[in-house]
Write a protein that holds these residues in place. Structure first.
Motif, short mmCIF file in Angstrom:
data_model
loop_
_atom_site.label_atom_id
_atom_site.label_comp_id
_atom_site.label_asym_id
_atom_site.label_seq_id
_atom_site.Cartn_x
_atom_site.Cartn_y
_atom_site.Cartn_z
N ASN A 24 0.85 -1.18 0.12
CA ASN A 24 -0.04 0.04 0.02
C ASN A 24 0.95 1.22 0.14
OD1 ASN A 24 -3.07 -1.17 0.66
ND2 ASN A 24 -1.43 -2.13 2.15
N ASN A 204 -13.72 0.11 3.83
CA ASN A 204 -13.75 0.12 2.20
C ASN A 204 -13.66 1.68 1.63
OD1 ASN A 204 -16.24 1.30 2.29
ND2 ASN A 204 -17.11 -1.08 3.00
N ALA A 205 -13.68 1.53 0.53
CA ALA A 205 -13.71 3.04 -0.31
C ALA A 205 -14.84 3.83 0.14
CB ALA A 205 -13.42 2.68 -1.79
N ASN A 231 -4.94 -4.86 0.93
CA ASN A 231 -4.47 -3.79 0.05
C ASN A 231 -5.72 -2.60 0.16
OD1 ASN A 231 -6.56 -5.25 -1.18
ND2 ASN A 231 -5.79 -4.74 -3.20
N LEU A 232 -6.10 -2.30 1.31
CA LEU A 232 -6.86 -1.43 1.20
C LEU A 232 -6.62 -0.13 1.10
CD1 LEU A 232 -9.83 -0.24 2.41
CD2 LEU A 232 -9.08 -0.08 4.65
N THR A 235 -6.56 0.32 -2.82
CA THR A 235 -7.92 0.29 -3.22
C THR A 235 -8.31 1.75 -3.16
OG1 THR A 235 -9.18 -0.05 -1.30
CG2 THR A 235 -8.42 -1.83 -2.57
N ASP A 239 -6.84 2.80 -6.75
CA ASP A 239 -8.36 2.06 -7.40
C ASP A 239 -7.90 0.73 -7.75
OD1 ASP A 239 -10.85 2.25 -7.89
OD2 ASP A 239 -10.46 2.78 -10.23
N GLU A 240 -7.08 -0.15 -6.94
CA GLU A 240 -6.76 -1.35 -7.06
C GLU A 240 -8.23 -2.13 -6.86
OE1 GLU A 240 -3.60 -3.15 -5.27
OE2 GLU A 240 -2.05 -1.69 -6.27
N ALA A 241 -8.26 -3.37 -7.10
CA ALA A 241 -9.29 -4.13 -6.76
C ALA A 241 -8.85 -4.93 -5.42
CB ALA A 241 -9.65 -5.40 -7.90
N PRO A 242 -9.83 -5.15 -4.58
CA PRO A 242 -9.56 -6.08 -3.59
C PRO A 242 -8.80 -7.08 -3.82
CG PRO A 242 -12.00 -4.90 -3.40
CD PRO A 242 -11.35 -4.77 -4.75
#
Length: 310
Positions: A24, A204-205, A231-232, A235, A239-242
């Motif tokens: 991260n 979360n986002a 990897n919060l 994200t 803008d990565e996927a979880p």
């Protein structure tokens, strides 16, 4: 937006900081607290909790690490802040947020939120002891039994000279029960001219965006959410996927190698089960894996079970 990895005693140690800062884009980590009572602590205490002191007080990924102190005596906190800086600390953080009973009964952590004058004295003493070019930050909660002392305490710390304030948006009595009262942090943000960082219940986002909007803070501190979704931070910023569950399993195995090599497996069974207890909050598969290793007490047995197909 700046992202800060929160201090969590017995959880976010140097190995976990290493792992999570590789994944991260954290701008800063804060160590587990160094408990200060009535003496200047020897260097080995600081090196044990912050081995990054040997590498310029940065994680292997290059993320700066700030040393956190917990105590109630302004002079001894100042003395130990100076000691940490002599050893290479890049800044000092003061813990006024820990709700643990064992800490609070000795007037540490959140127990001091009922005494804004003492907060001011501590901040002033530590700020005077730390070189002017280094930051002195603090972390608080919104109050003790009620969410009522946050503005008074924040102003006292700012007047004492801290350069940044992280606010866990709950009271000591609230503990970690949802919700987090992000909107109350907005009062602090409006009253202070120093940076204010919002913390609490960010998983979360969507919650990250809501916390920033409600609090008016640009910056976030992530704690349990960063353990539940490894990897919060990525994200939120990239803008990565979880992470998918197979990636998490690979991460657990990588952490296992680090933990066993670093601490000779002494605490490994408890550490891996503790992390799985957080992962269960985001991954259904973690519940089944936790059930498979819950009764295991030997490192080798747990390591083999992790490597097995689900």
């Amino acid at each position: 937006m700046r992202l800060i990895l929160a201090p969590m005693e017995g959880v976010l140690d140097h190995l976990m900081r290493d792992l999570l800062t590789r994944l991260n884009p954290f701008d800063l980590c804060v160590t587990e607290f160094v408990r200060v009572v009535d003496m200047r602590l020897p260097p080995r205490v600081f090196y044990r909790l912050c081995p990054e002191l040997h590498q310029g007080c940065r994680t292997p990924a290059g993320t700066p690490v700030r040393i956190q102190l917990l105590g109630q005596d302004p002079d001894w906190l100042a003395e130990n802040a100076a000691q940490a800086c002599r050893l290479g600390a890049g800044g000092i953080d003061l813990n006024f947020g820990c709700p643990a009973k064992t800490v609070n009964k000795h007037r540490g952590g959140a127990a001091l939120l009922g005494d804004s004058e003492q907060l001011y004295r501590i901040a002033r003493a530590v700020r005077a002891a730390v070189p002017a070019e280094l930051p002195v930050s603090a972390k608080i909660r919104l109050g003790q039994d009620e969410r009522d002392s946050y503005l008074q305490n924040s102003l006292a710390l700012a007047e004492g000279g801290i350069t940044e304030l992280a606010v866990h948006a709950r009271s000591k009595r609230d503990g970690y029960r949802p919700p987090a009262y992000w909107s109350l942090v907005r009062d602090i943000r409006r009253a202070l001219t120093i940076p204010v960082v919002v913390n609490g219940e960010i998983w979360n986002a969507g919650q990250a965006a809501q916390a920033r909007e409600d609090s008016g803070c640009a910056d976030l501190m992530l704690g349990r959410g960063a353990l539940a979704l490894p990897n919060l931070g990525a994200t939120l910023v990239r803008d990565e996927a979880p992470m998918a569950w197979p990636q998490v399993v690979a991460l657990l195995l990588a952490y296992s190698d680090m933990e066993i090599a670093g601490d000779k497996g002494l605490y490994y069974p408890n550490r891996i089960k503790q992390w799985l207890s957080y992962l269960r909050l985001h991954y259904a598969e973690a519940q089944a894996l936790f059930a498979r290793i819950r009764t295991l007490g030997q490192t080798a047995d747990i390591r083999r079970r992790l490597a097995e197909p689900a």
